[in-house]
Design an enzyme around this catalytic site. Sequence first.
Site, PDB file in Angstrom:
ATOM      1  N   ASN B  23       0.860  -1.189   0.000  1.00 17.98           N
ATOM      2  CA  ASN B  23       0.000   0.000   0.000  1.00 17.98           C
ATOM      3  C   ASN B  23       0.893   1.234   0.000  1.00 17.98           C
ATOM      4  O   ASN B  23       1.744   1.388   0.873  1.00 17.98           O
ATOM      5  CB  ASN B  23      -0.914   0.010   1.231  1.00 17.98           C
ATOM      6  CG  ASN B  23      -1.903   1.165   1.190  1.00 17.98           C
ATOM      7  OD1 ASN B  23      -1.515   2.335   1.244  1.00 17.98           O
ATOM      8  ND2 ASN B  23      -3.181   0.854   1.094  1.00 17.98           N
ATOM      9  N   SER B  46      -5.265  -0.635  -2.590  1.00 18.94           N
ATOM     10  CA  SER B  46      -5.787   0.695  -2.327  1.00 18.94           C
ATOM     11  C   SER B  46      -6.922   0.525  -1.324  1.00 18.94           C
ATOM     12  O   SER B  46      -7.832  -0.284  -1.545  1.00 18.94           O
ATOM     13  CB  SER B  46      -6.284   1.318  -3.632  1.00 18.94           C
ATOM     14  OG  SER B  46      -6.474   2.685  -3.441  1.00 18.94           O
ATOM     15  N   GLU B  47      -6.862   1.265  -0.207  1.00 23.52           N
ATOM     16  CA  GLU B  47      -7.739   0.904   0.913  1.00 23.52           C
ATOM     17  C   GLU B  47      -9.221   1.179   0.662  1.00 23.52           C
ATOM     18  O   GLU B  47     -10.071   0.736   1.421  1.00 23.52           O
ATOM     19  CB  GLU B  47      -7.263   1.558   2.223  1.00 23.52           C
ATOM     20  CG  GLU B  47      -7.211   3.064   2.235  1.00 23.52           C
ATOM     21  CD  GLU B  47      -5.838   3.601   1.854  1.00 23.52           C
ATOM     22  OE1 GLU B  47      -5.146   2.969   1.028  1.00 23.52           O
ATOM     23  OE2 GLU B  47      -5.465   4.677   2.372  1.00 23.52           O
ATOM     24  N   ASN B  48      -9.557   1.899  -0.416  1.00 22.34           N
ATOM     25  CA  ASN B  48     -10.967   2.079  -0.738  1.00 22.34           C
ATOM     26  C   ASN B  48     -11.570   0.833  -1.403  1.00 22.34           C
ATOM     27  O   ASN B  48     -12.753   0.846  -1.752  1.00 22.34           O
ATOM     28  CB  ASN B  48     -11.185   3.313  -1.613  1.00 22.34           C
ATOM     29  CG  ASN B  48     -10.384   3.276  -2.888  1.00 22.34           C
ATOM     30  OD1 ASN B  48      -9.259   2.801  -2.909  1.00 22.34           O
ATOM     31  ND2 ASN B  48     -10.955   3.750  -3.964  1.00 22.34           N
ATOM     32  N   SER B  88     -11.223  -4.755   2.903  1.00 23.59           N
ATOM     33  CA  SER B  88      -9.988  -4.027   2.639  1.00 23.59           C
ATOM     34  C   SER B  88      -9.127  -3.918   3.892  1.00 23.59           C
ATOM     35  O   SER B  88      -7.907  -4.085   3.850  1.00 23.59           O
ATOM     36  CB  SER B  88     -10.341  -2.634   2.116  1.00 23.59           C
ATOM     37  OG  SER B  88      -9.202  -2.016   1.586  1.00 23.59           O
TER      38      SER B  88
END
Lengths: 230, 218
Positions: B23, B46-48, B88
């Site tokens: 990340n 990607s944390e979304n 996530s």
Amino acid sequence: MSLPDKSTSLEEAIGRIPDGARILIGGFGVPGTPFALIQELLRQGQQSLTLVKNDANETGLGIDHLLASGQVERLITTHIGLNPRAIELMNAGKLQVEFCGQGILAERLHAGGAGLKAFLTDIGVGTELAVGKPHQELNGETLVLETALRADFALIHADTADRFGNLRYAATARNFNPMMAMAADCALVETERMVELGALAPDDIHTPGPFVDHLVELGPLSQEYGLVRR
Amino acid sequence: MSDAKLRMVARAAREVQPGMVVNLGIGLPTQIVGHLPQGFPVCLHSENGLAGTGPVLGYDEADRNLIDAGGAYVSTLPGAAFFDSLTSFALVRGGRLDLTVLGAFEVAENGDLANWKIPGRFSPGVGGAIELAQKAQRVVVLSTHTDRKGRPKLLDRCSLPLTAKSCVNRIITDLAVIDVTPQGYALRELAENTSLEAVQAATGAALTLPSDGDIPRF
């Protein structure tokens, strides 16, 4: 037998929300934000709302309208850095803001939706984010107790729905929508496409219909749903 | 981007090993993508809600529903997956993230990181930073060595609110590569065009030097 039809109008769906309600709102940036439901909330003008949303959108988009209109009393969120108005209102003491780690917010909603009351985690221990929260020792480790989060309503944006409320989301528009649909007493969904029962394969459904209360089929999408050109 | 920034980003790209799940934080860390070799085997998270993030797209090719956590319109690599925020962060907290590269306001010699809040001046919220910093298997800070006023960011202890305690493994700056060790900061590499004295002067805590006295340049 057949599965019930939950479709309704935008006006009727949002009309269920009273002043003072706590509302979960899906979205991470533009993707997954239910702009039409938010616009209708702006039009109807319910006051003293508590909103739970990952971010505060950007100026002129989404919940920024509700901040500008003064309808929001409290915001539970993870990051509001792209909305100068939210920061200004917070600093002026006109908006109460509770910050929460992003995955912890997701987990609190999931706990709320799954009928749990709280959970223990090591996330945030020893930082400002854990101050004021109950701590507990477990197997020699200091943990913080995070409480479940539920709300009166959820505003959800789906890509495709059938009339029973089985939902599919598009790409990164999924984000907080599935947990929020689970964690509200009444989940209100807007969908870009409404299909007949059976058109979605049971294996392909992201949010199962029993979590959804009312469904609104969107007409042509407003500009807010489009690309943000920076 | 200045030569110094290009050099530090290129150096940070060498932290990404084949096969990793990585990340990259918003800002400078995101630029690492441009320094990875063509076809390099890595999964960018990607944390979304995306694993398998591809290069950033122009507006003419962009999908309005497909962004990274910094809001950039991105592509996906073949084999990419979309998921919700719960999944996530299960990936993050569950230990599946091999590396995260983050920015910093301050780092302490015990590895404490402060990168989310400057009381009274900057408090937009912590986003996903705590969980990334606390749970990634390896945390690399990519940051200028000093702040805009020339004050050291590498300190003996942080004065700002912490993002996470004892989480940083390595710091890559425009001047040096420094590891956080049980003995404090250990200097590993020096940037071209700088000196050991300059790095020591710009660091707010003691630096351990390599025992053989030879410090590689980057």
